[in-house]
Design an enzyme around this catalytic site. Structure first.
Site, PDB file in Angstrom:
ATOM      1  CG  HIS A  42      -1.897  -1.163   1.174  1.00  0.00           C
ATOM      2  ND1 HIS A  42      -2.806  -1.384   0.156  1.00  0.00           N
ATOM      3  CD2 HIS A  42      -2.039  -2.204   2.035  1.00  0.00           C
ATOM      4  CE1 HIS A  42      -3.479  -2.494   0.404  1.00  0.00           C
ATOM      5  NE2 HIS A  42      -3.030  -3.014   1.534  1.00  0.00           N
ATOM      6  CG  HIS A 155      -6.443  -4.679   6.992  1.00  0.00           C
ATOM      7  ND1 HIS A 155      -6.485  -5.369   5.804  1.00  0.00           N
ATOM      8  CD2 HIS A 155      -7.712  -4.267   7.233  1.00  0.00           C
ATOM      9  CE1 HIS A 155      -7.738  -5.369   5.357  1.00  0.00           C
ATOM     10  NE2 HIS A 155      -8.497  -4.706   6.206  1.00  0.00           N
TER      11      HIS A 155
END
EC number: 4.6.1.18
Length: 160
Positions: A42, A155
């Site tokens: 990410h 996450h």
């Protein structure tokens, strides 16, 4: 001839296979901590184009990931978000380790358009936006994560 639900060996194998597939979709490669894997997936967009950037992730997972979001910010900035007030995670409200970014960041969302068994042939489209995000954070791995970050993102729960 219809197999009995849950008593048929075929149904059991199908169920176990589906569970294995679902589990592998969210698994991290063993050589990484959750924070390291978060950064790869990410933060570290190695190329400005999704097709090339996703090849890095797909090589680790040995499959073409359906979609992925890259936050165009630093790992340190996302770690800072972990210091924001805790909230229930939108994807699993039984977890209370999520944190809202509080500010919008530029991001690139990659969407698989051409799947392939050969990960080198997978193609992605990309969409750019400025959005808020919600991350789940946990205590860092004291041996393998940077010591300056006791709590780390693990996450990307939601982009809003």
């Amino acid at each position: 001839m219809v197999p009995k639900l849950f008593t048929s060996p075929i149904c059991l194998l199908l169920l176990l296979g589906l569970m294995g597939v679902e589990g592998s979709l969210h698994a991290k490669p063993g050589q990484f901590t959750w924070a390291q894997w978060f950064e790869i997936q990410h933060i570290n967009m190695t190329s400005g184009q999704c097709t090339n950037a996703m090849l890095v992730i797909n090589n680790y997972q040995r499959r073409c990931k359906n979609q992925n979001t890259f936050l165009l910010t630093t790992f340190a900035d996302v770690v800072h978000v972990c210091g924001n007030p805790s909230m229930p995670c939108p994807s699993n409200t039984s977890l209370n380790n999520c944190h809202h970014s509080g500010v919008q960041v530029p991001l690139i969302h990659c969407n698989l358009t051409t799947p392939s068994q050969n990960i080198s042939n997978c193609k992605y489209t990309q969409t750019t936006a400025n959005k808020f995000y919600i991350v789940a954070c946990n205590n860092s791995d004291p041996v393998r994560d940077p010591p300056q970050y006791p709590v780390v993102p693990v996450h990307l729960d939601r982009v809003i």
